[in-house]
Design a protein around this motif. Structure first.
Motif, PDB file in Angstrom:
ATOM      1  N   THR A   1      35.892  35.033  47.948  1.00  0.00           N
ATOM      2  CA  THR A   1      36.741  34.601  46.864  1.00  0.00           C
ATOM      3  C   THR A   1      36.060  35.266  45.609  1.00  0.00           C
ATOM      4  O   THR A   1      36.933  35.936  44.931  1.00  0.00           O
ATOM      5  CB  THR A   1      36.645  33.128  46.651  1.00  0.00           C
ATOM      6  N   LYS A   2      34.741  35.215  45.257  1.00  0.00           N
ATOM      7  CA  LYS A   2      34.195  35.994  44.383  1.00  0.00           C
ATOM      8  C   LYS A   2      34.551  37.348  44.293  1.00  0.00           C
ATOM      9  O   LYS A   2      34.828  37.957  43.055  1.00  0.00           O
ATOM     10  CB  LYS A   2      32.794  35.656  44.189  1.00  0.00           C
ATOM     11  N   ARG A   3      34.395  37.942  45.323  1.00  0.00           N
ATOM     12  CA  ARG A   3      34.638  39.465  45.507  1.00  0.00           C
ATOM     13  C   ARG A   3      35.924  39.813  45.106  1.00  0.00           C
ATOM     14  O   ARG A   3      36.400  40.721  44.263  1.00  0.00           O
ATOM     15  CB  ARG A   3      34.552  40.040  47.058  1.00  0.00           C
ATOM     16  N   MET A   4      36.994  39.035  45.483  1.00  0.00           N
ATOM     17  CA  MET A   4      38.458  38.978  45.184  1.00  0.00           C
ATOM     18  C   MET A   4      38.635  38.982  43.762  1.00  0.00           C
ATOM     19  O   MET A   4      39.318  39.796  43.083  1.00  0.00           O
ATOM     20  CB  MET A   4      39.104  38.295  46.056  1.00  0.00           C
ATOM     21  N   ILE A   5      38.110  38.032  43.189  1.00  0.00           N
ATOM     22  CA  ILE A   5      38.296  37.742  41.902  1.00  0.00           C
ATOM     23  C   ILE A   5      37.612  38.655  41.162  1.00  0.00           C
ATOM     24  O   ILE A   5      38.210  39.073  39.916  1.00  0.00           O
ATOM     25  CB  ILE A   5      37.984  36.252  41.540  1.00  0.00           C
ATOM     26  N   ARG A   6      36.344  39.200  41.454  1.00  0.00           N
ATOM     27  CA  ARG A   6      35.760  40.162  40.559  1.00  0.00           C
ATOM     28  C   ARG A   6      36.773  41.706  40.664  1.00  0.00           C
ATOM     29  O   ARG A   6      36.704  42.364  39.553  1.00  0.00           O
ATOM     30  CB  ARG A   6      34.337  40.727  41.137  1.00  0.00           C
ATOM     31  N   ARG A   7      37.197  41.784  41.730  1.00  0.00           N
ATOM     32  CA  ARG A   7      38.009  43.153  41.869  1.00  0.00           C
ATOM     33  C   ARG A   7      39.295  42.864  40.806  1.00  0.00           C
ATOM     34  O   ARG A   7      39.797  43.623  40.046  1.00  0.00           O
ATOM     35  CB  ARG A   7      38.704  43.292  43.082  1.00  0.00           C
ATOM     36  N   THR A   8      39.920  41.824  40.628  1.00  0.00           N
ATOM     37  CA  THR A   8      40.955  41.468  39.916  1.00  0.00           C
ATOM     38  C   THR A   8      40.353  41.504  38.445  1.00  0.00           C
ATOM     39  O   THR A   8      41.198  42.255  37.777  1.00  0.00           O
ATOM     40  CB  THR A   8      41.638  39.948  40.235  1.00  0.00           C
ATOM     41  N   ILE A   9      39.260  40.999  38.223  1.00  0.00           N
ATOM     42  CA  ILE A   9      38.923  41.011  36.692  1.00  0.00           C
ATOM     43  C   ILE A   9      38.529  42.554  36.301  1.00  0.00           C
ATOM     44  O   ILE A   9      39.055  42.970  35.184  1.00  0.00           O
ATOM     45  CB  ILE A   9      37.500  40.519  36.576  1.00  0.00           C
ATOM     46  N   LEU A  10      38.136  43.344  37.169  1.00  0.00           N
ATOM     47  CA  LEU A  10      37.857  44.673  36.482  1.00  0.00           C
ATOM     48  C   LEU A  10      39.126  45.605  36.750  1.00  0.00           C
ATOM     49  O   LEU A  10      39.333  46.060  35.413  1.00  0.00           O
ATOM     50  CB  LEU A  10      37.074  45.418  37.880  1.00  0.00           C
ATOM     51  N   LYS A  11      40.186  45.182  37.307  1.00  0.00           N
ATOM     52  CA  LYS A  11      41.559  45.632  37.125  1.00  0.00           C
ATOM     53  C   LYS A  11      42.057  45.323  35.845  1.00  0.00           C
ATOM     54  O   LYS A  11      42.847  45.837  35.143  1.00  0.00           O
ATOM     55  CB  LYS A  11      42.385  45.335  38.125  1.00  0.00           C
ATOM     56  N   ALA A  12      42.024  44.046  35.622  1.00  0.00           N
ATOM     57  CA  ALA A  12      42.531  43.367  34.349  1.00  0.00           C
ATOM     58  C   ALA A  12      41.785  44.036  33.050  1.00  0.00           C
ATOM     59  O   ALA A  12      42.400  44.160  31.946  1.00  0.00           O
ATOM     60  CB  ALA A  12      42.310  41.835  34.322  1.00  0.00           C
ATOM     61  N   VAL A  13      40.477  44.422  33.166  1.00  0.00           N
ATOM     62  CA  VAL A  13      40.106  44.935  31.977  1.00  0.00           C
ATOM     63  C   VAL A  13      40.587  46.503  31.976  1.00  0.00           C
ATOM     64  O   VAL A  13      40.753  46.800  30.716  1.00  0.00           O
ATOM     65  CB  VAL A  13      38.627  45.121  32.259  1.00  0.00           C
ATOM     66  N   ALA A  14      40.814  47.099  32.891  1.00  0.00           N
ATOM     67  CA  ALA A  14      41.266  48.446  33.057  1.00  0.00           C
ATOM     68  C   ALA A  14      42.830  48.580  32.333  1.00  0.00           C
ATOM     69  O   ALA A  14      43.032  49.556  31.912  1.00  0.00           O
ATOM     70  CB  ALA A  14      41.146  49.112  34.148  1.00  0.00           C
ATOM     71  N   ILE A  15      43.436  47.379  32.411  1.00  0.00           N
ATOM     72  CA  ILE A  15      44.846  47.281  32.070  1.00  0.00           C
ATOM     73  C   ILE A  15      45.168  46.400  30.931  1.00  0.00           C
ATOM     74  O   ILE A  15      45.457  45.113  31.284  1.00  0.00           O
ATOM     75  CB  ILE A  15      45.971  47.082  33.274  1.00  0.00           C
ATOM     76  N   PRO A  16      44.595  46.270  29.786  1.00  0.00           N
ATOM     77  CA  PRO A  16      44.422  45.147  28.913  1.00  0.00           C
ATOM     78  C   PRO A  16      46.027  44.540  28.779  1.00  0.00           C
ATOM     79  O   PRO A  16      46.783  45.296  28.343  1.00  0.00           O
ATOM     80  CB  PRO A  16      43.956  45.913  27.631  1.00  0.00           C
ATOM     81  N   GLY A  17      45.728  43.408  28.817  1.00  0.00           N
ATOM     82  CA  GLY A  17      46.869  42.370  28.361  1.00  0.00           C
ATOM     83  C   GLY A  17      47.930  42.226  29.599  1.00  0.00           C
ATOM     84  O   GLY A  17      48.643  41.279  29.681  1.00  0.00           O
ATOM     85  N   TYR A  18      47.574  43.054  30.749  1.00  0.00           N
ATOM     86  CA  TYR A  18      48.380  42.776  31.966  1.00  0.00           C
ATOM     87  C   TYR A  18      48.285  41.811  32.890  1.00  0.00           C
ATOM     88  O   TYR A  18      46.762  41.608  33.196  1.00  0.00           O
ATOM     89  CB  TYR A  18      48.465  44.276  32.706  1.00  0.00           C
ATOM     90  N   GLN A  19      49.161  41.232  33.116  1.00  0.00           N
ATOM     91  CA  GLN A  19      48.542  39.761  34.087  1.00  0.00           C
ATOM     92  C   GLN A  19      48.385  40.397  35.431  1.00  0.00           C
ATOM     93  O   GLN A  19      49.411  40.565  36.549  1.00  0.00           O
ATOM     94  CB  GLN A  19      49.596  38.881  34.157  1.00  0.00           C
ATOM     95  N   CYS A  20      47.194  40.107  36.276  1.00  0.00           N
ATOM     96  CA  CYS A  20      46.863  40.448  37.436  1.00  0.00           C
ATOM     97  C   CYS A  20      46.977  39.510  38.340  1.00  0.00           C
ATOM     98  O   CYS A  20      46.333  38.418  37.927  1.00  0.00           O
ATOM     99  CB  CYS A  20      45.642  41.109  37.597  1.00  0.00           C
ATOM    100  N   PRO A  21      47.740  39.263  39.496  1.00  0.00           N
ATOM    101  CA  PRO A  21      47.727  38.443  40.439  1.00  0.00           C
ATOM    102  C   PRO A  21      46.638  38.251  40.963  1.00  0.00           C
ATOM    103  O   PRO A  21      45.920  39.207  41.327  1.00  0.00           O
ATOM    104  CB  PRO A  21      49.056  38.623  41.116  1.00  0.00           C
ATOM    105  N   PHE A  22      46.407  36.899  41.590  1.00  0.00           N
ATOM    106  CA  PHE A  22      44.882  36.985  42.164  1.00  0.00           C
ATOM    107  C   PHE A  22      45.261  35.606  43.167  1.00  0.00           C
ATOM    108  O   PHE A  22      46.108  35.033  42.878  1.00  0.00           O
ATOM    109  CB  PHE A  22      43.733  36.843  41.688  1.00  0.00           C
ATOM    110  N   GLY A  23      44.529  35.461  44.330  1.00  0.00           N
ATOM    111  CA  GLY A  23      44.461  34.552  45.299  1.00  0.00           C
ATOM    112  C   GLY A  23      43.847  33.405  44.859  1.00  0.00           C
ATOM    113  O   GLY A  23      42.716  32.871  45.235  1.00  0.00           O
ATOM    114  N   GLY A  24      44.187  32.671  43.764  1.00  0.00           N
ATOM    115  CA  GLY A  24      43.713  31.349  43.185  1.00  0.00           C
ATOM    116  C   GLY A  24      43.404  30.426  44.120  1.00  0.00           C
ATOM    117  O   GLY A  24      44.234  30.209  45.069  1.00  0.00           O
TER     118      GLY A  24
END
Lengths: 198, 304
Positions: free
Chosen positions: B26-49
């Motif tokens: 789960t952390k790996r999936m969230i960490r990948r999402t966080i990195l993409k979120a930082v790369a696309i400022p303000g864009y809402q990345c879906p994640f497997g909450g």
């Protein structure tokens, strides 16, 4: 692709996966948040032909959900990646979510990788390149989010037309690929928002 | 209101849980999402909450982001509406004390990770700090366009006319933009983004902030980010520029005229006072003031 090695020949992964992957992630988060800064990844492991920081990012971010593409020079890491990360290895760059490149000078253009869609720009590739040298002061001039004013980045071993390729990648925004440049246990981040001139 | 305390290392974490509760996949999936979120400022990345051991609306998104970022060496601060000692803040702080054994603090400048519900601390943040927002509704266009497919298309095309119409209608009805919290911002000149229900007073603090700002929405399963040193503009019009709240009063406890004030009812005869919403900021200012000084409420006469 190399034949799978006997497990006894595989280099080990993290000795303490929970702590080391968290530290590697924070290094990656800081590098991507402050482009142009070179960050050291603590507690790397050696997994040739991947560099230590490349191997740490693979163990931290890659799993069965993320197809991986390897360039020719990195192909020897396939068995290690399959064992430790359980990831599919794909033959075409555009099918990969992560790409690990050991010889970036001969790599396919950035445009060959998945840049995501306008509606889902996050579904794009992250490229982890191993360069010959990396420094926080160099002739690549960076501006954009995460950079107060302007930052310099020095990286040897990139394709000669890299700034032009990057400019094209930048223009795709919000689509685009994101890069990590690594040398040994150090890395720098290049999110797609960064503008670059050389 | 409790006094600010030095970081306290708590006893050993709970056994039977992974560090910081979430499993590593789960952390790996969230960490990948966080990195993409930082790369696309303000864009809402879906994640497997994931389902967390507390109800939606109590910070499940923020907790998952914090759990994925948090390390054993971090010092965590948790605030709810600016206060360190309200239910939500106390329970989340205790959650990470027990599942991760990390040090916690109330001092803004000592914290490496600050999880917040609906405020940005008054003390300026610095580089390397991570501010994690709890977000109930991440989609700023949701009240204008209920269909996810359509709002996603509007973001893809940067089609934000409807949001300006909403703000214009505010002006037509009320003579001013009446939105006081969750005031929409545009991040890096591209994505219109919900700043979470922070008062618009805090919006200017997001602009070019040296810290990393991460947003987690658990029910809606979205993560987004504002990287450091990123342009954040509150939407406005040339003839109706963005303005933050101002008070005629000062804080009754510390006398601050610069912080965000909460109105507190003190009795059933209309008595009230204004106090800082940021309890740490207020406590620091009270501690720095000479003990003999009179309470501000008498000097300022704000309480009736």
């Amino acid at each position: 692709m190399a034949a799978p090695l006997p497990a006894t020949d595989l280099a080990p992964g993290f000795a303490e996966p929970v702590r080391q992957s968290q530290q590697a992630f924070r290094a990656a988060l800081n590098a991507l948040s402050y482009p142009g800064r070179v960050v050291t990844v603590p507690g790397c492991v050696a997994a040739p032909p991947l560099g230590p920081a490349q191997a740490a990012l693979a163990l931290t971010l890659v799993d069965f959900e993320t197809p991986v593409w390897l360039d020719h020079a990195a192909a020897g890491a396939a068995a290690w990646l399959r064992f430790h990360c359980g990831c599919p290895i794909v033959e075409t760059p555009s099918a990969a979510r992560f790409a690990f490149v050991v010889a970036p000078e001969a790599m396919p253009p950035l445009a060959a990788f998945d840049a995501g869609s306008d509606e889902f720009p996050d579904r794009s590739a992250t490229l982890v390149l191993s360069v010959r040298s990396l420094s926080g002061a160099g002739d690549l001039r960076l501006t954009g989010p995460g950079i107060p004013g302007e930052a310099g980045l020095g990286a040897e071993g990139l394709p000669p037309d890299f700034p032009a390729q990057w400019q094209h990648n930048r223009e795709l925004f919000p689509r685009g690929v994101d890069l990590f440049l690594t040398e040994g246990d150090r890395l720098a981040g290049l999110p797609r928002t960064v503008r670059m001139r050389s | 209101m409790s006094a600010a305390t030095a970081p306290v290392a708590t006893g050993g974490p709970e056994t039977g849980y992974n560090f910081a509760y979430l499993d590593e996949q789960t952390k790996r999936m969230i960490r990948r999402t966080i990195l993409k979120a930082v790369a696309i400022p303000g864009y809402q990345c879906p994640f497997g909450g994931r389902e967390m051991p507390l109800p939606y609306g109590w910070g499940t998104g923020g907790i998952q982001v914090t759990a994925s970022v948090l390390g054993a060496d971090d010092t965590l601060k948790v605030i709810d509406q600016g206060a360190d000692d309200t239910t939500n803040a106390v329970s989340i702080r205790r959650f990470f004390e027990r599942t991760a054994g990390v040090a916690t603090t109330e001092r803004t400048e000592e914290a490496t990770i600050i999880q917040t519900r609906h405020r940005i601390p008054e003390a300026p943040l610095r580089e390397g700090q991570v501010l994690v927002y709890q977000v109930p509704i991440p989609e700023p266009l949701r009240w204008l366009e209920p269909r996810e497919t359509e709002s996603r298309k509007m973001h893809a095309l940067a089609e934000y006319g409807a949001m300006h119409v909403r703000l214009y209608e505010d002006i037509a009805h009320h003579g001013q933009i009446a939105t006081a919290y969750d005031y929409p911002v545009k991040v890096n000149g591209r994505y219109v983004t919900a700043p979470s229900p922070i008062p618009k007073f805090d919006n200017p603090k997001m602009h070019m902030n040296p810290a990393i700002q991460l947003f987690g929405a658990g029910r809606e399963k979205r993560i987004y980010a504002i990287p450091p040193y990123t342009r954040v503009e509150s939407l406005d019009f040339e003839d109706h520029p963005f303005e933050v709240q101002r008070w005629d009063e000062v804080c009754a406890l510390c006398g601050s005229s610069e912080s965000y004030l909460d109105e507190v009812i003190t009795d059933d005869r209309g008595g009230h006072m204004f106090v800082c919403s940021d309890t740490y900021y207020c406590a620091e200012r009270q501690a720095a003031r000479p003990a003999a000084a009179a309470p501000w409420s008498e000097a300022g006469g704000s309480a009736k």
